[in-house]
Design a protein around this motif. Sequence first.
Motif, PDB file in Angstrom:
ATOM      1  N   VAL A 231     -35.518  41.860  25.798  1.00  0.00           N
ATOM      2  CA  VAL A 231     -35.002  42.838  24.834  1.00  0.00           C
ATOM      3  C   VAL A 231     -34.808  44.152  25.596  1.00  0.00           C
ATOM      4  N   PRO A 232     -33.590  44.683  25.614  1.00  0.00           N
ATOM      5  CA  PRO A 232     -33.349  45.881  26.431  1.00  0.00           C
ATOM      6  C   PRO A 232     -33.834  47.153  25.733  1.00  0.00           C
ATOM      7  N   GLU A 233     -35.110  47.336  25.687  1.00  0.00           N
ATOM      8  CA  GLU A 233     -35.695  48.451  24.945  1.00  0.00           C
ATOM      9  C   GLU A 233     -37.046  48.779  25.564  1.00  0.00           C
ATOM     10  N   GLY A 234     -37.378  50.022  25.743  1.00  0.00           N
ATOM     11  CA  GLY A 234     -38.723  50.429  26.152  1.00  0.00           C
ATOM     12  C   GLY A 234     -38.961  50.365  27.659  1.00  0.00           C
ATOM     13  N   TYR A 235     -40.249  50.217  28.032  1.00  0.00           N
ATOM     14  CA  TYR A 235     -40.638  50.267  29.443  1.00  0.00           C
ATOM     15  C   TYR A 235     -40.733  48.866  30.025  1.00  0.00           C
ATOM     16  N   LYS A 236     -40.171  48.688  31.188  1.00  0.00           N
ATOM     17  CA  LYS A 236     -40.173  47.368  31.835  1.00  0.00           C
ATOM     18  C   LYS A 236     -40.660  47.502  33.274  1.00  0.00           C
ATOM     19  N   LEU A 237     -41.147  46.395  33.786  1.00  0.00           N
ATOM     20  CA  LEU A 237     -41.340  46.284  35.234  1.00  0.00           C
ATOM     21  C   LEU A 237     -40.547  45.072  35.684  1.00  0.00           C
ATOM     22  N   PHE A 238     -39.728  45.263  36.670  1.00  0.00           N
ATOM     23  CA  PHE A 238     -38.905  44.182  37.192  1.00  0.00           C
ATOM     24  C   PHE A 238     -39.519  43.791  38.532  1.00  0.00           C
ATOM     25  N   VAL A 239     -40.020  42.562  38.600  1.00  0.00           N
ATOM     26  CA  VAL A 239     -40.812  42.170  39.775  1.00  0.00           C
ATOM     27  C   VAL A 239     -40.330  40.839  40.367  1.00  0.00           C
ATOM     28  N   PRO A 240     -39.418  40.854  41.318  1.00  0.00           N
ATOM     29  CA  PRO A 240     -39.052  39.617  42.015  1.00  0.00           C
ATOM     30  C   PRO A 240     -40.217  39.184  42.913  1.00  0.00           C
ATOM     31  N   HIS A 241     -40.493  37.910  42.953  1.00  0.00           N
ATOM     32  CA  HIS A 241     -41.651  37.456  43.731  1.00  0.00           C
ATOM     33  C   HIS A 241     -41.489  35.994  44.107  1.00  0.00           C
TER      34      HIS A 241
ATOM     35  N   THR B  29     -26.092  39.651  25.872  1.00  0.00           N
ATOM     36  CA  THR B  29     -25.357  39.179  24.701  1.00  0.00           C
ATOM     37  C   THR B  29     -26.041  39.713  23.449  1.00  0.00           C
ATOM     38  N   LEU B  30     -25.460  39.410  22.299  1.00  0.00           N
ATOM     39  CA  LEU B  30     -26.102  39.758  21.029  1.00  0.00           C
ATOM     40  C   LEU B  30     -26.563  38.473  20.381  1.00  0.00           C
ATOM     41  N   PHE B  31     -27.820  38.419  19.998  1.00  0.00           N
ATOM     42  CA  PHE B  31     -28.301  37.279  19.243  1.00  0.00           C
ATOM     43  C   PHE B  31     -28.011  37.522  17.766  1.00  0.00           C
ATOM     44  N   ARG B  32     -28.553  36.660  16.921  1.00  0.00           N
ATOM     45  CA  ARG B  32     -28.325  36.817  15.485  1.00  0.00           C
ATOM     46  C   ARG B  32     -28.741  38.228  15.032  1.00  0.00           C
ATOM     47  N   ASN B  33     -28.104  38.748  14.005  1.00  0.00           N
ATOM     48  CA  ASN B  33     -28.357  40.111  13.502  1.00  0.00           C
ATOM     49  C   ASN B  33     -28.119  41.190  14.561  1.00  0.00           C
ATOM     50  N   ASN B  34     -27.198  40.895  15.456  1.00  0.00           N
ATOM     51  CA  ASN B  34     -26.816  41.868  16.484  1.00  0.00           C
ATOM     52  C   ASN B  34     -27.969  42.303  17.377  1.00  0.00           C
ATOM     53  N   GLU B  35     -28.948  41.420  17.579  1.00  0.00           N
ATOM     54  CA  GLU B  35     -30.071  41.787  18.442  1.00  0.00           C
ATOM     55  C   GLU B  35     -29.667  41.656  19.904  1.00  0.00           C
ATOM     56  N   PRO B  36     -29.753  42.760  20.645  1.00  0.00           N
ATOM     57  CA  PRO B  36     -29.312  42.700  22.042  1.00  0.00           C
ATOM     58  C   PRO B  36     -30.312  41.974  22.943  1.00  0.00           C
ATOM     59  N   ARG B  37     -29.814  41.231  23.914  1.00  0.00           N
ATOM     60  CA  ARG B  37     -30.681  40.538  24.873  1.00  0.00           C
ATOM     61  C   ARG B  37     -30.058  40.564  26.266  1.00  0.00           C
ATOM     62  N   ILE B  38     -30.890  40.822  27.249  1.00  0.00           N
ATOM     63  CA  ILE B  38     -30.455  40.613  28.630  1.00  0.00           C
ATOM     64  C   ILE B  38     -30.729  39.143  28.913  1.00  0.00           C
ATOM     65  N   VAL B  39     -29.710  38.405  29.345  1.00  0.00           N
ATOM     66  CA  VAL B  39     -29.910  36.958  29.537  1.00  0.00           C
ATOM     67  C   VAL B  39     -29.813  36.537  31.010  1.00  0.00           C
TER      68      VAL B  39
ATOM     69  N   ILE C  33     -21.459  39.933  28.079  1.00  0.00           N
ATOM     70  CA  ILE C  33     -21.002  41.024  28.957  1.00  0.00           C
ATOM     71  C   ILE C  33     -21.758  40.899  30.273  1.00  0.00           C
ATOM     72  N   THR C  34     -21.024  40.821  31.366  1.00  0.00           N
ATOM     73  CA  THR C  34     -21.660  40.727  32.682  1.00  0.00           C
ATOM     74  C   THR C  34     -21.245  41.933  33.520  1.00  0.00           C
ATOM     75  N   LEU C  35     -22.234  42.607  34.065  1.00  0.00           N
ATOM     76  CA  LEU C  35     -21.956  43.749  34.923  1.00  0.00           C
ATOM     77  C   LEU C  35     -22.369  43.384  36.341  1.00  0.00           C
ATOM     78  N   LYS C  36     -21.376  43.426  37.230  1.00  0.00           N
ATOM     79  CA  LYS C  36     -21.645  43.095  38.636  1.00  0.00           C
ATOM     80  C   LYS C  36     -21.409  44.351  39.443  1.00  0.00           C
ATOM     81  N   VAL C  37     -22.379  44.742  40.233  1.00  0.00           N
ATOM     82  CA  VAL C  37     -22.115  45.911  41.060  1.00  0.00           C
ATOM     83  C   VAL C  37     -22.297  45.575  42.527  1.00  0.00           C
ATOM     84  N   THR C  38     -21.497  46.213  43.345  1.00  0.00           N
ATOM     85  CA  THR C  38     -21.610  46.038  44.785  1.00  0.00           C
ATOM     86  C   THR C  38     -22.165  47.337  45.357  1.00  0.00           C
ATOM     87  N   THR C  39     -23.244  47.214  46.099  1.00  0.00           N
ATOM     88  CA  THR C  39     -23.796  48.395  46.776  1.00  0.00           C
ATOM     89  C   THR C  39     -23.723  48.129  48.277  1.00  0.00           C
ATOM     90  N   GLU C  40     -24.129  49.137  49.034  1.00  0.00           N
ATOM     91  CA  GLU C  40     -24.122  48.950  50.501  1.00  0.00           C
ATOM     92  C   GLU C  40     -25.045  47.800  50.891  1.00  0.00           C
TER      93      GLU C  40
END
Length: 525
Positions: free
Chosen positions: A448-458, A428-438, A412-419
């Motif tokens: 793993v799309p769960e809990g607290y994250k920091l997203f840091v482009p650098h 996608t789902l890995f084995r045993n339906n484990e979700p993953r952002i790829v 599943i790919t979500l593309k959004v356009t902002t200003e």
Amino acid sequence: MRILASDPVAEKGLNILREEGFIVDEKIKLSEEELIKIIPQYDALIVRSETKVTARIIEAAENLKIIGRAGVGVDNIDLAAASKKGIIVVNSPEGNTIAAAEHTIALMMALLRNIPQAHAALKAGKWLRKEFTGYELRGKTVGIIGLGRIGTAVAKRVKAFETRVIGYDPFISEERAQMLGITLMPLEELLQNADIVTMHLPLNNETRNLINRERLKLMKKSAFIINCARGGIIDEEALYEALKAGEIAGAALDVFAKEPLTESPLFELQNVIVTPHLGASTKEAQINVAIDVAREIANVLKGGLAQNAVNFPAMDKESYQRLKPYINLAEKLGNFLAQILSGGLLAAEIVYNGLAFKEETRPLTLAALKGLLDPLLMEKVNYVNAPVVAKERGIKVRETVMENGADYTNLITLKVTTEKGERIIAGTLFRNNEPRIVQIDQYRVDVVPEGYKLFVPHKDQPLMIGRVGLILGEKGINIAGMQLGRLTPGGDAVMVLSLDHPADGDSIKAIAEIPGIYEVKAVSL
Ligand SMILES: NC(=O)C1=CN([C@@H]2O[C@H](COP(=O)(O)OP(=O)(O)OC[C@H]3O[C@@H](n4cnc5c(N)ncnc54)[C@H](O)[C@@H]3O)[C@@H](O)[C@H]2O)C=CC1
Ligand SMILES: O=C(O)C(=O)COP(=O)(O)O
């Protein structure tokens, strides 16, 4: 949580809710004002056809999550208002089918044999035989308008009386009609040919006054008409005139344009028989519908998805089980993207690659939209109002489904356009339906799309990870996991950190100030 039943509903259903720990109040015959006053206390509302769930009531319903219609017709509920407020409306599409079909047959027989009139006369001391000579059903042509659940159940039953069945329903196929042994024809032709016409379609803007003066004139003088569907489908004034003028032979009505109705010119006609909306009133049907809506309400209030939602795509149990992990994934993708976006949202495209999405994608799109819009907006966004909210804000939503074409079996790919440009996330789902952002933007990741994250482009250079780790570590924030993605050595890169606790504002600021860090976004999933 509290549930209000504002129409009489079988205790068997209400007890299911009580056993689940919900408080259930039964308060019937409330006025609109009374309902407006008490509705803020309730998380769910159960109605039959009597309560009119108006936009004003829905507006006042601060905590309402679901309206359960213990029956089929939802024309007494303002669906647009409910959808806008994100309130799920469920019904029981099959619970009273047989009750309504049998009542139709009962009315048909009573009409043909003058049973109500003869009964009333005899009880009034009049032994009349000649006056009440009736008609047989055998050999007659029965015209069914609306070949859904009740219409087809009626067809099956009248066939046992050796009748010919003709039907009109613009939404069923010739093959299905053939399978049911029903000859499909245009409405006008059906009205000209039927000896008995029976209505089994919903009331809406297209069907209001469907049977009007002109159409009644097409019917045979000897024909009877039955309405066990909804008042308002037959124009009552036109019907009165047609009956009075002898243009048709008689009518049986269970439903009326305005209910309750205790006085009507129609009631004065000998060839009209009536019941007070009793189609669904059998012990069996009432238990069925009450159990159906109770189960739906319990499920939805506990965070599940409804299976018979009128304002959300319906799913059978199997599809629901199969799609549920993808629904969760789609919502998380939307949610993640919402928390790293900047600039006003203009458009969202959801691309589905893989066979898992061959049959049904609508619930996934709604989930992705909910995930995307809820963190961005003040108002509460859920599966039901997500498309309404998107539309109101001019956000264009597009869905693309492809059987394959991605590096993963199902993606599943979500593309959004902002200003400020375009952003992408894929999962996608890995084995045993484990979700993953790829994928996030142009970076390949495994998060793993769960809990607290920091997203840091650098910038991809030494000491980036070390310095980020140090800042967090000094604040006692443990890094549970880390993902790195980069395009080219020394080029742009991204870190996605999984944290045991959310990062505080000072740490985020300190990280953002490290040379080579482009931005820092805290994400909570
Ligand atoms: N009197 C009573 O107590 C009861 C009344 N009902 C009413 O009976 C009606 C039928 O219920 P179900 O069979 O369960 O619904 P359903 O949804 O299974 O069937 C309705 C059918 O009407 C058809 N239809 C829609 N628009 C049409 C049009 N313009 N012309 C011809 N056909 C059209 C649809 O294609 C569908 O096949 C509903 O209005 C429902 O509210 C249902 C239960 C009890
Ligand atoms: O299910 C329907 O559509 C009905 O008309 C039944 O109405 P009721 O629940 O008996 O008020």
